[in-house]
Design a protein around this motif. Structure first.
Motif, PDB file in Angstrom:
ATOM      1  N   GLU B 315       0.447  -1.109  -0.216  1.00 11.61           N
ATOM      2  CA  GLU B 315      -0.169  -0.405   0.132  1.00 11.61           C
ATOM      3  C   GLU B 315       0.210   1.540  -0.131  1.00 11.61           C
ATOM      4  O   GLU B 315       0.611   2.608  -0.442  1.00 11.61           O
ATOM      5  N   CYS B 664      -4.043  -8.066 -10.849  1.00 13.07           N
ATOM      6  CA  CYS B 664      -4.360  -7.341 -11.658  1.00 13.07           C
ATOM      7  C   CYS B 664      -3.419  -6.237 -10.259  1.00 13.07           C
ATOM      8  O   CYS B 664      -2.562  -7.443  -9.603  1.00 13.07           O
ATOM      9  N   VAL B 666      -3.318  -1.426  -8.420  1.00 10.60           N
ATOM     10  CA  VAL B 666      -3.877  -0.737  -8.333  1.00 10.60           C
ATOM     11  C   VAL B 666      -2.725   0.094  -8.234  1.00 10.60           C
ATOM     12  O   VAL B 666      -2.100  -0.060  -7.794  1.00 10.60           O
ATOM     13  N   GLY B 670      -5.738   5.222  -8.892  1.00  7.46           N
ATOM     14  CA  GLY B 670      -6.576   4.375  -7.586  1.00  7.46           C
ATOM     15  C   GLY B 670      -7.070   3.392  -9.230  1.00  7.46           C
ATOM     16  O   GLY B 670      -8.229   2.351  -8.731  1.00  7.46           O
ATOM     17  N   SER B 671      -6.863   3.919 -10.349  1.00 10.31           N
ATOM     18  CA  SER B 671      -7.686   3.073 -11.336  1.00 10.31           C
ATOM     19  C   SER B 671      -6.792   1.766 -11.273  1.00 10.31           C
ATOM     20  O   SER B 671      -5.212   1.119 -10.618  1.00 10.31           O
ATOM     21  N   ILE B 672      -7.026   0.773 -11.795  1.00  9.79           N
ATOM     22  CA  ILE B 672      -6.427  -0.305 -11.874  1.00  9.79           C
ATOM     23  C   ILE B 672      -6.099  -1.311 -13.075  1.00  9.79           C
ATOM     24  O   ILE B 672      -6.688  -1.375 -13.945  1.00  9.79           O
TER      25      ILE B 672
END
Lengths: 159, 684
Positions: B315, B664, B666, B670-672
């Motif tokens: 994160e 996937c 992040v 914030g898009s993937i």
């Protein structure tokens, strides 16, 4: 999986039993057991996935968690239309998995005691995925049967 | 059993963990010693200490069978420690018995771990061990089958004059007096040169509690420095009500000190006084580790905590790029900000490296397990083989380590069972009588390379082909199969070359499961074999799964990440005529004399947006396992470190992993992005 709808003969334990989150698809009112709903988020950019069923719209990023989103309209076989500012994603916890449901709009939370629930009409095409029906004010609420609704997708997850 | 006791859970966990570690060490020492055909004094001491600790902690957890078996083993090594010359008499049988004991412990631990503990029966092993003990004692005490009682009796009689005698009373109703007495002895060990007690071995028999309550617990010791140290230690011990010094044995201490010192066990001297018996034991084990230099000093951490830490670092990496490439900053000139961001980047990189390295474990202990298998199977099957390991210090992520244990075990079993011939056969074939199974590990940068090789019979392509045909798993004419393809047949489900199901192989678990297990951690396996010479399995596993360096590419609104390691080059096409179009519509391009197929992500994944014009987009040439190919995308977005997240299990149904998407991630905004797996991209 303990189904909260059926354990409702006792006094509500956590304020969630016997309560339903109501949402709209076109003019029809649908309900979900409130205990399954984690949160409601506004529609956001969805990352499309290849090779998935048409009602699986893709994945979204919910504070670092990646969750799949399904379009209820598409799943119910209704024509899809553009998402607008009323479109919401209801995040559910089903079998410890988080899944988002795209609905036209979320209206309110309603209470219904088990004895107020009526079985859905049988042999009716419209009754797919409907667990029970109840009346609130002048509206008829169709309760979604989440087990049945996700049945196709859940089969593969129990290995 | 005490497993039901909730409060015991964490203690139980520690017990299982520690005992497992000690058993691994025990096995290691035993295997080394057996190979060397002798046990060094140091190793005898280590074994003695290990079993002693297991005995103590098992008794504390009231696992009586484990404790009494450990006690019997300890007895034997106690005798051997006193008189190493006796070792030769019992050498062979001792090893088998101690291995049996070690296996018994492991089984018990496993059943403890599973949560349904049923105490096993170790009486057979104990009986044979006692027999050996009697043989060792030989002329000294041939009747001494029941060691504990005997020592208890003798301890009272021959107390040398220089021994101090202290009677200790425990607090009334403190419970488990015998265990407390044992713990007291363990604590005193550090400050005494010689130590015994009445009753002796209090931990072995819970019935002694009453005796200790009534008569007190008498400690007979020879203090290392002064009696005061011992008394201080007794005063500091828990649950002691009172003590009295019966005789202080002061007089002859000085003269005999030097003589006694040479006898004193080196271990007792090393360990510092420590509060409880387990800690003391661990300290001792660690001391021996340092002297042997096999394992580093370790602390144990719950793995879920590490996973959480890893997630958190992931994160942070994401958040960092969220800040540094924030769209609000676009077009601004921010010198100081850029500097700070660079500093932050450096720190998060370091943090990430450290967290990764925490999760890394050396393959050594896995390799040692294989050692056992080769030894045991060799004995059972009457085959002679040795395991040669190399690169045991190679480190891999803990999850990967756990995932490869079973596949490796299976492959080693296969080699022992099917590949290595019987000794006579080997001699006839002109091979050395002793077969060799080698297990090597190597870090090649981004990947770990593990090979399992044997010098056995090798694979017979004709036989394999015939067998595959019989099982109906051939998909093309026999003649069309290359040797490599034939070898790969053995990894298909429903293929097993051995007709007979033996104890070791053919339990319905085949090479297909090995392959599957490895694939779960992103690994691949390949086979090379020569008939009559041997077989080599090569396993490639990515070093770590969590964070990859990737190139982000855009196709319409979609962002994909291609692992940097897979990319060979990227280039623009200026002229459409460079592309050769096949009759079936597939496209190819010639690069440096080689022809590569082109895959348009847009078409592959039915993406509606994005460019269709070859000259507007970009080509990315990638290397996959099978061969290279080119990916056509709209544009390159830049190089990023991305944290790989698996797809939600809800999507398992669509098996995205086998269709070119490994997961996937992040991104900073914030898009993937979807992470491409070039090896499975072209599966359809």
């Amino acid at each position: 999986m303990a189904n909260t709808e059926t354990t409702a003969n006792s006094v509500s334990i956590d304020g969630l039993t016997d309560r339903y989150l109501l949402f709209k698809i076109d003019d029809a009112n649908y309900g979900l057991p409130l205990s399954l709903a984690i949160e409601i988020i506004t529609i956001q950019s969805i990352t499309k996935l290849p090779r998935v069923a048409s009602y699986v719209k893709g994945i979204v990023n919910l504070r670092g968690k990646v969750i799949p989103v399904l379009d209820v309209r598409a799943k119910l076989g209704l024509p899809e239309h553009e998402y607008d500012d009323k479109t919401c994603i209801i995040v559910l916890d089903i079998h410890d998995m988080h899944v988002g449901l795209i609905v036209d709009m979320v209206s309110e939370v309603a209470s219904a005691l088990p004895e107020q629930l009526m079985p859905p009409p049988k042999n009716d095409k419209a009754a797919t995925y409907i667990a029970s029906v109840f009346q609130k004010d002048d509206k008829i609420i169709l309760n979604l049967d989440c087990e049945d609704f996700f049945k196709d997708d859940l089969e593969q997850t129990r290995v | 059993m005490s497993t039901d006791d909730f409060a015991m859970d964490s203690m139980l966990e520690v017990f299982i963990h520690e005992t497992n570690e000690m058993l691994e060490q025990l096995d290691e020492i035993l295997l080394d010693s057996e190979r060397a055909k002798s046990i060094t004094d140091e190793n005898i001491n280590s074994i003695f200490r290990i079993t002693h600790t297991i005995k103590g902690s098992a008794a504390m957890m009231s696992f009586n069978t484990i404790s009494s078996l450990a006690h019997t083993v300890e007895d034997i090594f106690y005798l051997l420690r006193e008189d190493p010359s006796k070792l030769s008499i019992v050498f062979d049988s001792i090893f088998d018995l101690v291995f049996q004991a070690s296996d018994f412990f492991k089984r018990e631990l496993e059943s403890l771990q599973s949560g349904e503990y049923h105490e096993g029966d170790a009486s057979a092993i104990i009986a044979s061990l006692k027999e050996q003990a009697a043989i060792i004692k030989g002329e000294k005490a041939p009747e001494a089958a029941d060691g504990a009682v005997k020592t208890a009796a003798s301890a009272d009689e021959d107390i040398p004059a220089d021994m101090a005698k202290i009677r200790v009373f425990f607090e009334t109703d403190c419970g488990m007096e015998n265990i407390r007495a044992f713990m007291l002895l363990t604590q005193l060990q550090s400050c005494c040169e010689k130590l015994s007690s009445i009753p002796a071995n209090p931990e072995a028999d819970a019935n002694l509690c009453a005796d200790i309550i009534a008569n007190g617990f008498i400690v007979i010791c020879k203090p290392q420095h002064s009696l005061d140290d011992v008394i201080k230690a007794i005063e500091n011990a828990l649950n002691i009500k009172s003590y009295e010094v019966l005789s202080d044995g002061s007089a002859p201490v000085e003269e005999e000190k030097s003589a006694a010192q040479s006898q004193a066990s080196p271990a007792a001297g090393k360990a510092a006084p420590i509060a409880d018996s387990t800690a003391a034991a661990v300290a001792k084990v660690e001391a021996s580790n340092i002297s042997k230099g096999v394992k580093q000093s370790l602390i144990s951490v719950n793995q879920t905590k590490l996973d959480q830490l890893m997630d958190l670092v992931g994160e942070i990496v994401t958040a960092e790029s969220m800040v540094s490439s924030n769209p609000d900053l676009k077009g601004l000139r921010l010198d100081n900000f850029t500097k700070s961001v660079r500093e932050l980047r450096k720190l998060t990189d370091e943090l990430q490296d450290i967290v990764m390295s925490i999760r890394m474990v050396p393959l050594q202990s896995t390799f040692h397990k294989m050692d056992r298998i080769v030894r045991d199977m060799g004995k059972k099957l009457g085959k002679q083989a040795e395991l040669v390991t190399e690169g045991g210090d190679t480190e891999v992520d803990k999850t990967i380590n756990d995932a490869i244990v079973d596949p490796l075990m299976h492959m080693i079993r296969n080699s022992m069972d099917h590949a290595i011939e019987m000794p006579e056969e080997r001699v006839r074939l002109g091979k050395p009588e002793m077969g060799t199974v080698s297990l090597t590990a190597k870090n090649t940068g981004g990947e770990i390379l593990i090979t399992v090789a044997d010098d056995g019979a090798g694979l017979d392509p004709e036989k394999l082909l015939a067998k595959a045909k019989a099982n109906g798993i051939l998909t093309k004419p026999e003649s069309a199969y290359t040797e490599k393809e034939i070898f790969n047949l053995i990894m298909l489900p429903g293929f097993s070359t051995n007709k007979q199901v033996t104890e070791y192989s053919g339990r319905g678990v085949g090479m297909d499961v090995v392959k599957k297990n490895l694939e779960q951690v992103g690994g691949t396996i390949s086979i090379a074999s020569e008939k009559g010479k041997g077989t080599t399995f090569t396993i490639k596993i990515p070093l770590t799964l969590a964070i990859v360096d990737g190139m982000n590419i855009a196709v319409g609104d979609n962002i994909f990440t291609v692992p940097i390691t897979a990319i060979r080059q990227s280039f623009k096409i200026s002229d459409e005529s460079q592309i050769i179009v096949n009759a079936d519509g597939s496209e190819m391009i010639v690069l440096r004399g080689d022809c590569y197929p082109i895959y348009r992500l847009r078409d592959l994944y039915n993406i509606e947006s994005g460019t269709d014009v070859v000259t507007e987009g970009i080509m990315i040439q990638v290397d996959s396992n099978s061969s290279g190919f080119c990916i056509f995308a709209d544009e390159l977005l830049g190089e990023y470190q991305v944290v790989v997240k698996p797809f939600p299990i809800f999507l398992n149904k669509y098996d995205l992993k086998n269709h070119g998407l490994s997961g996937c991630s992040v991104l900073g905004d914030g898009s993937i992005s979807l992470i491409l797996d070039v090896n499975s991209l072209t599966n359809d």
